[in-house]
Scaffold this motif. Structure first.
Motif, short mmCIF file in Angstrom:
data_model
loop_
_atom_site.label_atom_id
_atom_site.label_comp_id
_atom_site.label_asym_id
_atom_site.label_seq_id
_atom_site.Cartn_x
_atom_site.Cartn_y
_atom_site.Cartn_z
N VAL A 234 -16.80 87.25 -51.32
CA VAL A 234 -17.15 87.52 -49.92
C VAL A 234 -17.05 86.23 -49.12
CG1 VAL A 234 -19.00 88.21 -48.34
CG2 VAL A 234 -18.59 89.51 -50.44
N ARG A 235 -17.61 85.15 -49.62
CA ARG A 235 -17.57 83.87 -48.89
C ARG A 235 -16.14 83.39 -48.70
NH1 ARG A 235 -20.64 79.19 -50.98
NH2 ARG A 235 -20.26 78.34 -48.93
N VAL A 236 -15.30 83.55 -49.73
CA VAL A 236 -13.89 83.12 -49.60
C VAL A 236 -13.19 83.93 -48.51
CG1 VAL A 236 -11.63 83.14 -50.73
CG2 VAL A 236 -13.60 82.20 -51.91
N LEU A 237 -13.32 85.25 -48.56
CA LEU A 237 -12.61 86.08 -47.59
C LEU A 237 -13.11 85.86 -46.17
CD1 LEU A 237 -12.24 89.42 -49.57
CD2 LEU A 237 -10.53 87.62 -49.20
N GLU A 238 -14.42 85.81 -46.01
CA GLU A 238 -14.96 85.57 -44.67
C GLU A 238 -14.58 84.18 -44.16
OE1 GLU A 238 -16.59 87.80 -42.57
OE2 GLU A 238 -16.08 89.31 -44.09
N SER A 239 -14.60 83.19 -45.03
CA SER A 239 -14.21 81.83 -44.64
C SER A 239 -12.74 81.76 -44.28
CB SER A 239 -14.51 80.84 -45.77
OG SER A 239 -15.90 80.78 -46.02
N ALA A 240 -11.89 82.41 -45.08
CA ALA A 240 -10.45 82.41 -44.79
C ALA A 240 -10.18 83.06 -43.44
CB ALA A 240 -9.69 83.12 -45.91
N TYR A 241 -10.89 84.14 -43.14
CA TYR A 241 -10.73 84.80 -41.84
C TYR A 241 -10.99 83.79 -40.71
CZ TYR A 241 -11.78 87.56 -37.72
OH TYR A 241 -11.80 88.05 -36.44
N TRP A 242 -12.12 83.09 -40.78
CA TRP A 242 -12.47 82.18 -39.68
C TRP A 242 -11.55 80.97 -39.64
CZ3 TRP A 242 -14.70 84.17 -35.85
CH2 TRP A 242 -15.56 85.25 -36.04
N ARG B 51 -11.56 72.84 -43.77
CA ARG B 51 -12.93 73.14 -44.21
C ARG B 51 -13.66 73.91 -43.13
NH1 ARG B 51 -17.95 71.01 -43.36
NH2 ARG B 51 -19.39 71.10 -45.12
N LEU B 52 -14.38 74.94 -43.55
CA LEU B 52 -15.23 75.70 -42.64
C LEU B 52 -16.66 75.21 -42.83
CD1 LEU B 52 -15.09 78.10 -40.60
CD2 LEU B 52 -16.00 79.50 -42.46
N GLY B 53 -17.25 74.74 -41.74
CA GLY B 53 -18.62 74.24 -41.80
C GLY B 53 -19.64 75.37 -41.88
N GLN B 54 -20.85 75.01 -42.16
CA GLN B 54 -21.93 75.96 -42.40
C GLN B 54 -22.12 76.97 -41.27
OE1 GLN B 54 -25.38 74.05 -43.96
NE2 GLN B 54 -26.78 75.66 -43.32
N TRP B 55 -22.00 76.53 -40.03
CA TRP B 55 -22.25 77.39 -38.87
C TRP B 55 -21.00 77.63 -38.04
CZ3 TRP B 55 -26.43 79.47 -40.35
CH2 TRP B 55 -27.43 78.72 -40.97
N ASP B 56 -19.83 77.18 -38.51
CA ASP B 56 -18.60 77.31 -37.72
C ASP B 56 -18.27 78.76 -37.37
OD1 ASP B 56 -18.33 74.57 -37.89
OD2 ASP B 56 -16.60 74.60 -39.23
#
Length: 187
Positions: free
Chosen positions: A54-62, A79-84
């Motif tokens: 879930v974290r990978v897919l949601e991070s890749a989206y953003w 890199r996607l930051g904690q609140w990005d």
């Protein structure tokens, strides 16, 4: 996602804003992105297995939402930051999931078949899921960031508490080698 021990550790900061999520590297193949894009195009739900997926897919989206038009030959999404993700969703209308997955698939193909990145994304209640309609996962420790992710998916702590109270009453096994559950996103 190359998982460390951090997601299993309890949140000890007095507020979630004070909890520092460490960055974890991930990679995702063009084949996987192509299959996900096809699922999105056909209107099928996207239900990954595990909080890490879930974290990978949601991070890749953003990361796709903020991607520059020219792909980096290395396939590095950054890199996607904690609140990005929270900031990006408030700043401009985000792309549709099909648009994001098509963009990611194109970037992966241009980079030789795989994308890389790192994420510190903290998925907590209030997060608006961009790709994932649910997940298959085990039952997590109550004070972990994984439990925050479950609470976000289920629409808040009260809904998560109800699911976990059921699991306790039925004597389900918890943690990494415990029972799994199919959890669907609250609408």
């Amino acid at each position: 996602l190359h998982v460390g021990a951090e997601p299993l550790k309890p949140v000890t900061a007095p507020t979630l804003a004070g909890h520092d999520m460490h960055a974890e590297p991930f990679s995702i193949s063009a084949d996987a992105l192509g299959a996900l894009a096809l699922s999105a195009a056909e209107g099928r739900p996207i239900v990954p297995v595990g909080t890490t997926s879930v974290r990978v897919l949601e991070s890749a989206y953003w990361l796709a939402a903020r991607a520059a038009p020219d792909p980096k030959p290395s396939g590095d999404l950054g890199r996607l930051g904690q609140w990005d993700a929270y900031n990006l969703s408030a700043a401009a209308p985000p792309p549709s999931r099909l648009e994001a997955l098509t963009t990611l698939h194109g970037l992966a193909e241009a980079a030789g078949g795989r994308l890389y990145g790192a994420t510190s994304l903290c998925i907590a209640p209030g997060y608006r899921f961009a790709l994932c309609d649910g997940m298959v996962t085990n039952f997590h420790a109550p004070d972990s960031t994984l439990m925050l992710l479950v609470s976000a998916l289920l629409g808040g702590a009260d809904n998560a508490r109800e699911v976990y109270e059921h699991a306790v009453r039925r004597e389900y096994r918890f943690l990494s080698y415990g029972d799994s559950s199919l959890l669907l996103r609250a609408r």
